[in-house]
Design a protein around this motif. Sequence first.
Motif, short mmCIF file in Angstrom:
data_model
loop_
_atom_site.label_atom_id
_atom_site.label_comp_id
_atom_site.label_asym_id
_atom_site.label_seq_id
_atom_site.Cartn_x
_atom_site.Cartn_y
_atom_site.Cartn_z
N ASP A 1 -23.51 -34.87 -33.11
CA ASP A 1 -23.78 -33.43 -33.17
C ASP A 1 -23.82 -32.97 -34.62
O ASP A 1 -24.68 -32.19 -35.01
N SER B 1 -7.84 -43.82 -22.70
CA SER B 1 -7.69 -42.65 -23.58
C SER B 1 -8.32 -42.92 -24.94
O SER B 1 -9.01 -42.07 -25.49
N GLU C 1 -15.43 -42.03 -27.89
CA GLU C 1 -16.72 -41.48 -27.43
C GLU C 1 -16.86 -40.03 -27.86
O GLU C 1 -17.92 -39.61 -28.30
N ASP C 2 -15.77 -39.25 -27.72
CA ASP C 2 -15.82 -37.84 -28.13
C ASP C 2 -16.11 -37.73 -29.61
O ASP C 2 -16.91 -36.90 -30.03
N ASN C 3 -15.45 -38.57 -30.42
CA ASN C 3 -15.69 -38.55 -31.86
C ASN C 3 -17.12 -38.95 -32.19
O ASN C 3 -17.74 -38.38 -33.08
N GLN C 4 -17.65 -39.93 -31.47
CA GLN C 4 -19.02 -40.37 -31.70
C GLN C 4 -19.99 -39.25 -31.35
O GLN C 4 -20.94 -38.99 -32.07
N ASP C 5 -19.72 -38.56 -30.21
CA ASP C 5 -20.57 -37.43 -29.83
C ASP C 5 -20.52 -36.34 -30.88
O ASP C 5 -21.54 -35.75 -31.22
N GLU C 6 -19.31 -36.06 -31.41
CA GLU C 6 -19.17 -35.04 -32.44
C GLU C 6 -19.92 -35.45 -33.70
O GLU C 6 -20.58 -34.65 -34.34
N ASP D 1 -12.15 -42.99 -24.59
CA ASP D 1 -12.65 -41.63 -24.38
C ASP D 1 -12.64 -40.84 -25.68
O ASP D 1 -13.59 -40.12 -25.99
N ALA D 2 -11.56 -40.97 -26.45
CA ALA D 2 -11.46 -40.27 -27.73
C ALA D 2 -12.52 -40.77 -28.70
O ALA D 2 -13.13 -40.00 -29.43
#
Length: 146
Positions: A129, A115, A121-126, A118-119
């Motif tokens: 972006d 978890s 990675e999501d923050n890095q993607d954001e 994954d979080a």
Amino acid sequence: MTQEQITEPYRGRLSEFQKELLLFLSDRAKKMSSKQLGLNSTREQIENNITYILIPYSPSLLFGVTGNEGKKYSKAIRSLEQKGYLIRHKGSNNGFTSYVQFTVDGLMIAQTWKSYSDAAEDNQDEDEDNELDDFFSDDEDDEDDS
């Protein structure tokens, strides 16, 4: 019962290598559990079954490592076993393959790190972006100035 009686002793910090190994084994156990339970099984049933799965474990077969590199994997598994996250079962007499099994605590740690990663990675993607948005918004500002 006091808080001191409930609190588990600190088991020590996990290295990045140990975390990655736990995540790898957790993913492998989920796949094995899913296959064992069949197509109609729910995610909850699969996850509840993971602590019953014996995962074949051999550094040379899983990761293609031998010698000192293979010892690194064995040492990590031994440490995770000593911390109470895995149970190691001896396999065949030749010792090349053993089996590991998650404890409830080990599964909880693996799910927590999954978890968390994954979080992250999501923050890095954001963040990436947002950097792109900033890059393109700067270009638009430059065009308005001309």
